[in-house]
Design a protein around this motif. Structure first.
Motif, short mmCIF file in Angstrom:
data_model
loop_
_atom_site.label_atom_id
_atom_site.label_comp_id
_atom_site.label_asym_id
_atom_site.label_seq_id
_atom_site.Cartn_x
_atom_site.Cartn_y
_atom_site.Cartn_z
N VAL A 1 -9.55 29.39 -4.13
CA VAL A 1 -10.26 30.57 -3.69
C VAL A 1 -10.08 31.80 -4.31
O VAL A 1 -11.04 32.63 -4.74
CB VAL A 1 -9.76 30.59 -2.07
N PRO A 2 -8.74 32.14 -4.96
CA PRO A 2 -8.60 33.23 -5.64
C PRO A 2 -9.31 33.18 -6.86
O PRO A 2 -9.99 34.41 -7.47
CB PRO A 2 -7.10 33.25 -6.03
N ILE A 3 -9.42 32.09 -7.76
CA ILE A 3 -10.46 31.96 -8.85
C ILE A 3 -11.88 32.25 -8.57
O ILE A 3 -12.52 33.10 -9.22
CB ILE A 3 -10.28 30.70 -9.22
N PHE A 4 -12.39 31.80 -7.44
CA PHE A 4 -13.86 32.18 -7.08
C PHE A 4 -13.97 33.71 -6.81
O PHE A 4 -14.86 34.37 -7.35
CB PHE A 4 -14.01 31.44 -5.69
N LEU A 5 -12.84 34.35 -6.24
CA LEU A 5 -13.15 35.97 -6.10
C LEU A 5 -12.76 36.41 -7.22
O LEU A 5 -13.51 37.41 -7.77
CB LEU A 5 -11.97 36.24 -5.20
N MET A 6 -12.01 35.99 -8.40
CA MET A 6 -11.87 36.71 -9.59
C MET A 6 -13.19 36.54 -10.10
O MET A 6 -13.46 37.79 -11.22
CB MET A 6 -10.62 36.05 -10.41
N LEU A 7 -13.73 35.30 -10.16
CA LEU A 7 -14.92 35.06 -11.03
C LEU A 7 -16.13 36.30 -10.31
O LEU A 7 -17.02 36.57 -11.28
CB LEU A 7 -15.33 33.80 -10.82
N THR A 8 -16.10 36.43 -8.95
CA THR A 8 -16.99 37.21 -8.42
C THR A 8 -16.72 38.59 -9.01
O THR A 8 -17.66 39.38 -9.43
CB THR A 8 -16.70 37.12 -6.94
N GLY A 9 -15.57 39.13 -9.22
CA GLY A 9 -15.14 40.41 -9.97
C GLY A 9 -15.69 40.59 -11.23
O GLY A 9 -16.21 41.47 -11.47
N ALA A 10 -15.30 39.32 -12.02
CA ALA A 10 -15.75 39.56 -13.39
C ALA A 10 -17.22 39.54 -13.62
O ALA A 10 -17.51 40.33 -14.69
CB ALA A 10 -15.18 38.48 -14.12
N LEU A 11 -18.04 39.01 -12.91
CA LEU A 11 -19.40 38.76 -13.15
C LEU A 11 -20.45 39.64 -12.24
O LEU A 11 -21.53 39.94 -12.62
CB LEU A 11 -19.75 37.32 -12.76
N MET A 12 -19.80 40.21 -11.20
CA MET A 12 -20.66 41.19 -10.59
C MET A 12 -20.22 42.73 -10.60
O MET A 12 -21.03 43.74 -10.35
CB MET A 12 -20.49 40.71 -9.01
N LEU A 13 -18.92 43.00 -10.76
CA LEU A 13 -18.44 44.34 -10.60
C LEU A 13 -19.12 45.37 -11.87
O LEU A 13 -18.87 46.49 -11.80
CB LEU A 13 -17.03 44.35 -10.70
N ASN A 14 -19.56 44.58 -12.95
CA ASN A 14 -20.11 45.41 -14.00
C ASN A 14 -21.59 45.62 -13.89
O ASN A 14 -22.00 45.94 -14.96
CB ASN A 14 -19.42 44.69 -15.30
N LYS A 15 -22.00 45.40 -12.86
CA LYS A 15 -23.49 45.55 -12.68
C LYS A 15 -23.92 46.68 -11.79
O LYS A 15 -23.00 46.92 -10.92
CB LYS A 15 -24.16 44.26 -12.31
N LYS A 16 -24.95 47.39 -11.93
CA LYS A 16 -25.41 48.35 -11.18
C LYS A 16 -26.34 47.71 -10.23
O LYS A 16 -27.14 46.97 -10.41
CB LYS A 16 -26.06 49.60 -11.99
N TYR A 17 -26.29 48.17 -8.89
CA TYR A 17 -27.06 47.61 -7.90
C TYR A 17 -27.71 48.75 -7.03
O TYR A 17 -27.22 49.86 -6.74
CB TYR A 17 -26.16 47.00 -6.94
N GLU A 18 -29.12 48.23 -6.82
CA GLU A 18 -29.96 49.00 -5.65
C GLU A 18 -29.46 48.44 -4.38
O GLU A 18 -29.61 47.27 -3.99
CB GLU A 18 -31.16 48.88 -5.93
N LEU A 19 -28.85 49.20 -3.39
CA LEU A 19 -28.35 49.02 -2.30
C LEU A 19 -29.36 47.77 -1.46
O LEU A 19 -28.88 46.47 -1.23
CB LEU A 19 -28.02 49.99 -1.03
N GLY A 20 -30.77 48.32 -1.30
CA GLY A 20 -31.48 47.14 -0.54
C GLY A 20 -31.60 45.94 -1.30
O GLY A 20 -31.78 44.96 -0.74
N ASP A 21 -32.06 45.94 -2.70
CA ASP A 21 -32.24 44.59 -3.52
C ASP A 21 -31.01 43.81 -3.38
O ASP A 21 -31.13 42.55 -3.32
CB ASP A 21 -32.64 45.16 -4.74
N PHE A 22 -29.94 44.48 -3.38
CA PHE A 22 -28.53 43.69 -3.60
C PHE A 22 -28.42 43.08 -2.17
O PHE A 22 -27.98 41.77 -2.17
CB PHE A 22 -27.25 44.59 -3.65
N LEU A 23 -28.46 43.39 -1.01
CA LEU A 23 -28.22 43.00 0.29
C LEU A 23 -29.53 41.90 0.59
O LEU A 23 -29.12 40.72 1.13
CB LEU A 23 -28.46 44.11 1.41
N LYS A 24 -30.59 42.09 0.10
CA LYS A 24 -31.69 41.21 0.19
C LYS A 24 -31.48 40.03 -0.53
O LYS A 24 -31.33 38.81 -0.22
CB LYS A 24 -32.86 41.80 0.02
N LYS A 25 -31.13 40.10 -1.92
CA LYS A 25 -30.87 38.78 -2.67
C LYS A 25 -29.75 37.91 -2.51
O LYS A 25 -29.78 36.83 -2.56
CB LYS A 25 -31.04 39.50 -4.24
#
Length: 350
Positions: free
Chosen positions: A59-83
């Motif tokens: 589980v920690p590795i899943f979360l670390m990968l989420t941080g590595a792959l997602m925190l460097n991106k810019k999100y539009e709130l509506g699109d992010f929540l929908k997708k």
């Protein structure tokens, strides 16, 4: 600290995600042994303890990968929540339905007089709280995803010292939660630095950090962290269980310091490693494609295997645990692959 994971070299994240997916199954095959402490042979219990301790990074590795792959991106709130939520919620609800049916069947066997109203209330309660024990992760990740657009903006605008400041206080809160340090707690609320959120920040930081060591040295350090954490997990679990004369799972917790260093060590090792065997690469890519669905369905498959007498002790547990895990992984992947091929199956396969 505006930086990104190199998009040309993300194979290591795929490899690590697949290892975490396999490890989840290992955990759930081996964990039943541990609760039978005192009622089974020492050899069988130690087999489960060693296997389970080794793979508690999942589980920690899943979360670390989420941080590595997602925190460097810019999100539009509506699109992010929908997708993101459509990708998580639809498969989650679909497979939860089957776990609800199983739970209702089990409840009706114990209470055959259960009314339709009582069954409906039970079903709704299961959906709200979790129709299977492993689905806690989905509820947790939904909460984290709600915070992701805010967290990503902070991370991208923070400098390295600020990120290390967060990680340092997060690690400090983990130390305070260790049984040996509880009597030294101070009356300061560290709630905002506690929890699984720290793994996302840690994963992001380690993914973009360039250490001043060569690859060989980094691998040696990472393996040292990995095995040190595993040794603490194995023997810490044993000594606590002996002291209480019952299984104590404290050191298995995802927010214990020993699991943090195991996860960090493994993360760094895979970041600096490559898998080049073409057959193995194909297998890894296949499992990675269906990893979320495999996670959702694998408990159903395990229940089916157990009903056939295939579990941790159908032969010597040293062999039974990996064989059962491999069978569960293969069947789960096949199920999700077939569902994905159905019309609109991609929306529910995971």
């Amino acid at each position: 600290m505006s930086a990104t994971v190199e998009t040309s070299n993300l194979n290591w994240t795929t490899n690590l995600r697949v290892l975490a997916t396999i490890s989840v199954i290992f955990v759930h095959v081996a964990c039943d042994i541990l609760y039978k402490y005192g009622n089974i042979s020492n050899f069988v219990w130690w087999t489960g303890n060693v296997y389970d301790s080794i793979v508690r990074f999942c589980v920690p590795i899943f979360l670390m990968l989420t941080g590595a792959l997602m925190l460097n991106k810019k999100y539009e709130l509506g699109d992010f929540l929908k997708k993101k939520f459509s990708r998580i919620i639809l498969p989650f609800l679909f497979w939860s339905f089957f776990y609800v049916l199983l739970a209702l069947r089990d409840a009706s066997l114990v209470h055959p007089e259960m009314s339709l109203l009582e069954g409906s209330k039970l079903a709704l309660n299961l959906i709200a709280t979790g129709s299977s024990f492993h689905l806690w992760y989905i509820y947790m990740i939904i909460g984290i995803y709600l915070f992701m657009p805010i967290l990503s903006k902070w991370v991208q605008n923070a400098n390295e010292k600020e990120i290390l400041y967060f990680i340092a206080i997060w690690v400090f809160t983990l130390f305070l939660n260790q049984p040996i340090f509880r009597e030294f707690r101070i009356n300061v609320d560290f709630t905002y630095f506690a929890g699984f959120l720290g793994y996302l920040i840690l994963g992001y930081y380690l993914s973009i950090k360039s250490f001043k060591y060569d690859v060989k040295t980094l691998k040696q350090i990472s393996l040292l962290l990995f095995f040190l954490g595993i040794i603490v997990t194995i023997f810490g679990t044993y000594f606590l269980s002996v002291a209480e004369n019952r299984f104590n799972e404290y050191f298995y917790g995802g927010l214990t310091f020993n699991i943090v260093i195991v996860s960090a060590g493994l993360f760094i090792y895979f970041k600096n490693s490559k898998i080049s065997n073409p057959v193995l690469v194909q297998i890894i890519n296949f499992i990675n494609t269906y990893s979320y669905g495999i996670y959702l369905v694998h408990i159903l498959v395990l229940r089916f295997l157990v009903s056939l007498g295939i579990d941790y002790d159908f032969i010597n547990p040293v062999l039974a645990i990996p064989i059962t895990s491999a069978l569960c992984l293969s069947i789960s992947a096949l199920i999700i692959y077939c569902v994905n091929k159905l019309p609109y199956g991609k929306y529910i396969s995971g």
